[in-house]
Motif scaffolding. Sequence first.
Motif, PDB file in Angstrom:
ATOM      1  N   GLY A 100       4.348   8.158  13.124  1.00 28.00           N
ATOM      2  CA  GLY A 100       3.900   7.278  14.199  1.00 28.00           C
ATOM      3  C   GLY A 100       2.495   6.753  13.980  1.00 28.00           C
ATOM      4  N   TRP A 101       1.591   7.631  13.515  1.00 28.26           N
ATOM      5  CA  TRP A 101       0.214   7.192  13.258  1.00 28.26           C
ATOM      6  C   TRP A 101       0.172   6.133  12.171  1.00 28.26           C
ATOM      7  N   GLN A 102       0.967   6.319  11.112  1.00 30.28           N
ATOM      8  CA  GLN A 102       0.961   5.337  10.021  1.00 30.28           C
ATOM      9  C   GLN A 102       1.481   3.997  10.509  1.00 30.28           C
ATOM     10  N   GLU A 106       0.835  -1.188   0.000  1.00 30.09           N
ATOM     11  CA  GLU A 106       0.000   0.000   0.000  1.00 30.09           C
ATOM     12  C   GLU A 106       0.874   1.244   0.000  1.00 30.09           C
ATOM     13  N   VAL A 107       0.230   2.375  -0.296  1.00 28.97           N
ATOM     14  CA  VAL A 107       0.916   3.658  -0.352  1.00 28.97           C
ATOM     15  C   VAL A 107       0.191   4.632   0.556  1.00 28.97           C
ATOM     16  N   ARG A 108       0.955   5.371   1.363  1.00 32.54           N
ATOM     17  CA  ARG A 108       0.420   6.441   2.194  1.00 32.54           C
ATOM     18  C   ARG A 108       1.225   7.704   1.896  1.00 32.54           C
ATOM     19  N   GLN A 134      -1.104   2.209  12.705  1.00 29.71           N
ATOM     20  CA  GLN A 134      -2.193   1.634  11.924  1.00 29.71           C
ATOM     21  C   GLN A 134      -1.730   0.426  11.125  1.00 29.71           C
ATOM     22  N   LEU A 135      -0.555   0.503  10.545  1.00 24.76           N
ATOM     23  CA  LEU A 135      -0.038  -0.602   9.752  1.00 24.76           C
ATOM     24  C   LEU A 135       0.241  -1.840  10.611  1.00 24.76           C
ATOM     25  N   MET A 136       0.589  -1.615  11.877  1.00 24.93           N
ATOM     26  CA  MET A 136       0.900  -2.737  12.763  1.00 24.93           C
ATOM     27  C   MET A 136      -0.288  -3.122  13.639  1.00 24.93           C
ATOM     28  N   GLY A 137      -1.480  -2.578  13.295  1.00 21.22           N
ATOM     29  CA  GLY A 137      -2.693  -2.995  13.971  1.00 21.22           C
ATOM     30  C   GLY A 137      -2.873  -2.445  15.366  1.00 21.22           C
ATOM     31  N   ARG A 138      -2.317  -1.257  15.612  1.00 18.36           N
ATOM     32  CA  ARG A 138      -2.426  -0.631  16.925  1.00 18.36           C
ATOM     33  C   ARG A 138      -3.298   0.621  16.846  1.00 18.36           C
ATOM     34  N   ALA A 139      -3.822   1.033  17.990  1.00 19.09           N
ATOM     35  CA  ALA A 139      -4.531   2.301  18.049  1.00 19.09           C
ATOM     36  C   ALA A 139      -3.524   3.427  17.878  1.00 19.09           C
TER      37      ALA A 139
END
Length: 265
Positions: free
Chosen positions: A251-253, A170-172, A256-261
Amino acid sequence: MSVRALLICLLLLIRPTPGLAEACGAEIPCPLGDRSYHVRLPDGWDGKTALPVLLHFHGWGRQGDLIVKHRRIAGHTRRRGVLLVAPNGLGRTWDFWRAGGRDVTFARAVLEDVAARFPVDPERIYVSGYSYGAAMAWRFACEAGAGVVALLAISGKLPQDADCPEAPGEVRQVYGFADDVMRFPYGPEGDVTHPVALWREVYRCGAAERLGDWQAVDWLVLERLRWDCPEGRVTLDLHPGGHFIPHGWIGWQLDQLMGRAPGYP
């Protein structure tokens, strides 16, 4: 061979060399032929657990020693158990304008060398960059992106007609409308989704889903658009600011990518 397949093969063939990891770090570059890179280990790492990797390309005029001390980059990876890897560009820049340049080969060699020094998780390889480094991250994703979980690009890109024979999962992308260095790339009739037009074509995307506003810090609000596509996912974050790394964005990305809040910092 994809980045993931290459790292899996390395893990099967070799074990990280005892003592080699201690030979370089944030202040001391890891030598690789006539070039080098820097690393920043996560806080509290036990020395054995396989590490996710964020390969980050610095901006023009910088080097990796800045990246591994940067609060908006290393400040997030070290809290999330992620190994930060920051290659040094020749002449403090990158060869990304054309396909087949030297720096994709160099970056692949960096990842191989990292796997020889540290236990890495080949299923969690992320690539990022800022400004010219974002364009270099795009180039790496285009030519060696198979096996890369995600491209995280900040205030930079390649031309939207670039050839991309490979792609990450994916791309962010994040971009500021007031960017006066690598100017915001509006599309026809002022289309604000143009910064990711190339990836939307690669992934065969349809219409965007507007996810609304979000913010990691009080002083910057971003609008998020997302495309869930047959071949991958594209996320575009837009903000009113200029040419900078938004506080909390990396940090947010990663969260999210590692399944965390998502959290800050």
